[in-house]
Design an enzyme around this catalytic site. Structure first.
Site, PDB file in Angstrom:
ATOM      1  N   CYS A   1      13.226  10.548   7.997  1.00 51.60           N
ATOM      2  CA  CYS A   1      12.682   9.868   9.117  1.00 51.60           C
ATOM      3  C   CYS A   1      14.637  10.304   9.783  1.00 51.60           C
ATOM      4  O   CYS A   1      14.324  10.628  11.128  1.00 51.60           O
ATOM      5  CB  CYS A   1      12.665   9.210   9.458  1.00 51.60           C
TER       6      CYS A   1
ATOM      7  N   SER B   1       2.168   5.540  -0.755  1.00 53.74           N
ATOM      8  CA  SER B   1       1.480   6.454  -0.156  1.00 53.74           C
ATOM      9  C   SER B   1       0.750   7.260  -1.780  1.00 53.74           C
ATOM     10  O   SER B   1       0.951   6.639  -2.413  1.00 53.74           O
ATOM     11  CB  SER B   1       2.371   8.001  -0.038  1.00 53.74           C
ATOM     12  N   GLU B   2      -0.716   7.803  -1.100  1.00 48.94           N
ATOM     13  CA  GLU B   2      -1.773   7.925  -2.288  1.00 48.94           C
ATOM     14  C   GLU B   2      -0.780   9.516  -2.506  1.00 48.94           C
ATOM     15  O   GLU B   2      -1.219   9.786  -3.679  1.00 48.94           O
ATOM     16  CB  GLU B   2      -3.358   8.905  -1.146  1.00 48.94           C
TER      17      GLU B   2
ATOM     18  N   GLU C   1       9.317  15.932  15.230  1.00 48.91           N
ATOM     19  CA  GLU C   1      10.485  16.270  14.283  1.00 48.91           C
ATOM     20  C   GLU C   1       9.780  17.808  13.372  1.00 48.91           C
ATOM     21  O   GLU C   1       8.152  16.852  12.694  1.00 48.91           O
ATOM     22  CB  GLU C   1       9.689  15.117  13.627  1.00 48.91           C
TER      23      GLU C   1
ATOM     24  N   LYS D   1       1.263  -0.848   0.011  1.00 48.37           N
ATOM     25  CA  LYS D   1       0.033   0.232  -0.327  1.00 48.37           C
ATOM     26  C   LYS D   1       0.886   1.449   0.116  1.00 48.37           C
ATOM     27  O   LYS D   1       1.105   1.172   0.727  1.00 48.37           O
ATOM     28  CB  LYS D   1      -0.389   0.197   1.504  1.00 48.37           C
TER      29      LYS D   1
ATOM     30  N   GLU E   1       9.411   1.213  11.204  1.00 45.49           N
ATOM     31  CA  GLU E   1      10.511   2.095  11.062  1.00 45.49           C
ATOM     32  C   GLU E   1       9.457   3.352  11.381  1.00 45.49           C
ATOM     33  O   GLU E   1       8.878   4.063  10.276  1.00 45.49           O
ATOM     34  CB  GLU E   1      11.167   1.654   9.692  1.00 45.49           C
TER      35      GLU E   1
END
Length: 526
Positions: free
Chosen positions: A331, A224-225, A428, A222, A297
């Site tokens: 990240c 990301s859109e 973040e 799946k 993650e």
């Protein structure tokens, strides 16, 4: 233009060519990538047969069952690149069923046969790296140089795990009785649900799918859109490489429905996810009912410690790379730059000068080193964090506002005298903002660095070998870079501690999360 887009969509057109984002346009060759307009880029991608807008289920390209679609936009221009299938529970359930059926044949192939198919996939990714990089830049926004680097990086996982497929070793344990033999087998876990983010549309998929397929698992991805096109192109190349129908499936669209279907299915034996800590916690909780194996993650809050014995030039170069890659949207980006007081002013001056040299623009332009943020929400988050810092006493040393290019562009920013009560320190930022934080002693630096629930990546710059050992061991992080700002590689384990996740990806250790250990006791052998 808008009317033409709607008319094309109504006719079922597979894509909409975006208008040029740059007046400069050159022919793209395999030896040189100059600036290119979006229309020419889309034509090149389409000519290679890599513009897919349907999901992949059981080896077939299919629309959403209800006909719904979602727009994929270019974050640099806001223009629509394509309308892709918006899938949900039903499509995901069928993808799981296909993966489950194929598992029984794919897992029975020899490791050598699986390895050969993966190697062919790697070769196809590399041979189409320019088209994949163009597609990535168009839908994600990163500069072409970085996109090309990601294709090479993403393909390296497929190559590496093609090799590791032949090195899944079991064990023989000395028995406790003379007429027995004890064997340990490693077997593929089964169907894997892989949920991947938008910031690395190719590499986050190959880093999961590579080891899964190498072990004999089958996968439902799946993506990301925001960035499904790169994932679909990569899946197309996997089919061309001989990865069998049903071994790799791709569904995108309604994230909650897709996620629920993956978590609730008893046929899905593992969930692997890269993304925010908040979503990771939900997936972990949702997987509990069926007791799935989970690898996560998640978010980071990476410290970058510059000690007063550091080589300033090396520290500036490394900190710049660690902070501003992908416009700060990784990240492992340096989220907090801790600088010892003795060199704070000298480092800050050199660092600001280096940041000033970064060129902001459309990723298709050759001179660009900083692209847009992914969307308006990302810009608003950056604005919130910067506003919070200045309201609490921090000073803007460079940037600090939206870029004159508009859209979701934000100026590369340096904020001085950041303290631990500010959002820039606590959370973040995921944008091109570098907070500078002064410290006095090594002990204080370690305390500040570890003062977070995150524990993914950390960096330090020092000429002292004893200090590099001491601090590396004291930092509560899964990855530590010493005098280096770019540390990710397919041959080393990638993953975090604390609330930055579970498990490791890449390296030989990356195979373990897709394998089950079986103990076999053979008796009455005398």
């Amino acid at each position: 233009m808008a009317m033409a887009m709607r008319r094309a969509a109504a006719l079922g057109a597979r894509h909409i060519l975006a208008a040029s984002a740059s007046a400069s346009s050159r022919v793209i060759s395999r030896r040189h990538m100059g600036s290119v307009n979006a229309g020419a880029a889309m034509e090149k991608i389409q000519a290679a047969g890599l513009l897919r807008t349907q999901g992949l289920i059981g080896g077939k390209w299919v629309d959403a069952y209800d006909g719904k679609t979602i727009e994929v936009q270019n974050p640099a221009t806001g223009e629509v690149l394509a309308n892709v299938a918006c899938m949900g529970n039903k499509e995901t359930s069928d993808a799981i069923a296909s993966a489950n059926t194929t598992f029984y044949s794919w897992s029975k192939l020899t490791a050598s046969e699986r390895s050969k198919a993966l190697r062919k996939w790697h070769d196809l990714l590399i041979s189409h790296k320019e088209e994949l990089a163009l597609l990535m830049t168009l839908e994600q926004g990163k500069p072409m140089k970085e996109a090309l680097g990601e294709v090479n990086y993403g393909a390296s996982f497929i190559e590496y795990f093609a090799e590791e497929a032949k090195r899944v070793y079991g064990d023989i344990i000395p028995p406790t009785l003379p007429d027995r033999r004890i064997l340990v087998l490693k077997q593929p876990i089964g169907v894997v649900g892989a949920i991947t983010p938008w910031n690395f549309p190719l590499a986050m998929i190959t880093r999961k799918v590579g080891p899964a397929l190498a072990c004999g698992c089958t996968v439902v991805v799946k993506p990301s859109e925001f960035t499904p096109l790169t994932a679909l192109a990569a899946a197309d190349l996997a089919l061309q490489a001989g990865i069998p129908a049903g071994a790799l499936n791709v569904v995108m669209g309604n994230a909650p429905e897709i996620g629920d279907a993956l978590m609730q299915s008893t046929q899905v034996r593992k969930i692997t996810f890269t993304g925010s800590t908040a979503v990771g916690k939900k997936l972990m909780a949702g997987s509990a009912d069926t007791v799935k194996k989970v690898s996560l993650e998640l978010g980071g809050n990476a410290p970058c410690i510059v000690f007063d014995d550091a080589d300033i030039e090396v520290a500036v170069k490394g900190s710049l790379a660690a902070k501003f890659r992908n416009s700060g949207q990784t990240c492992v980006c340096a989220n907090r730059i801790l600088v010892q007081e003795g060199i704070y002013e000298k480092f800050a001056s050199a660092f600001v000068k280096a940041v000033q040299s970064l060129q902001v623009g459309n990723g298709l332009e050759e001179s660009t080193s900083q692209g847009p943020l992914i969307n308006e929400a990302a810009v608003q988050k950056v604005e919130k964090f910067v506003g919070d810092a200045t309201s609490k006493g921090a000073n803007i040393m460079l940037g600090g506002k939206r870029h004159s290019l508009g859209m979701s562009f934000y100026e590369p920013t340096v904020v001085g005298n950041v303290s631990s009560d500010m959002l820039l320190f606590r959370e973040e930022v995921f944008g091109p903002v570098a907070p500078l934080i002064p410290f006095k002693t090594e002990e204080e630096a370690i305390q500040l660095a570890n003062d977070t629930n995150a524990g993914l990546a950390a960096y330090m710059f020092t000429k002292s070998i004893p200090r590099s050992w001491r601090v590396s061991e004291a930092l509560e992080y899964g990855l530590v870079g010493v005098n280096e700002g770019l540390i990710s590689t397919e041959v080393a384990p990638f993953g975090g501690v604390k609330q930055s996740g579970l498990g490791r990806e890449g390296s030989k250790y990356g195979m373990d999360d897709y394998l089950e250990i079986k103990y076999v006791c053979m008796g009455n052998l005398s």
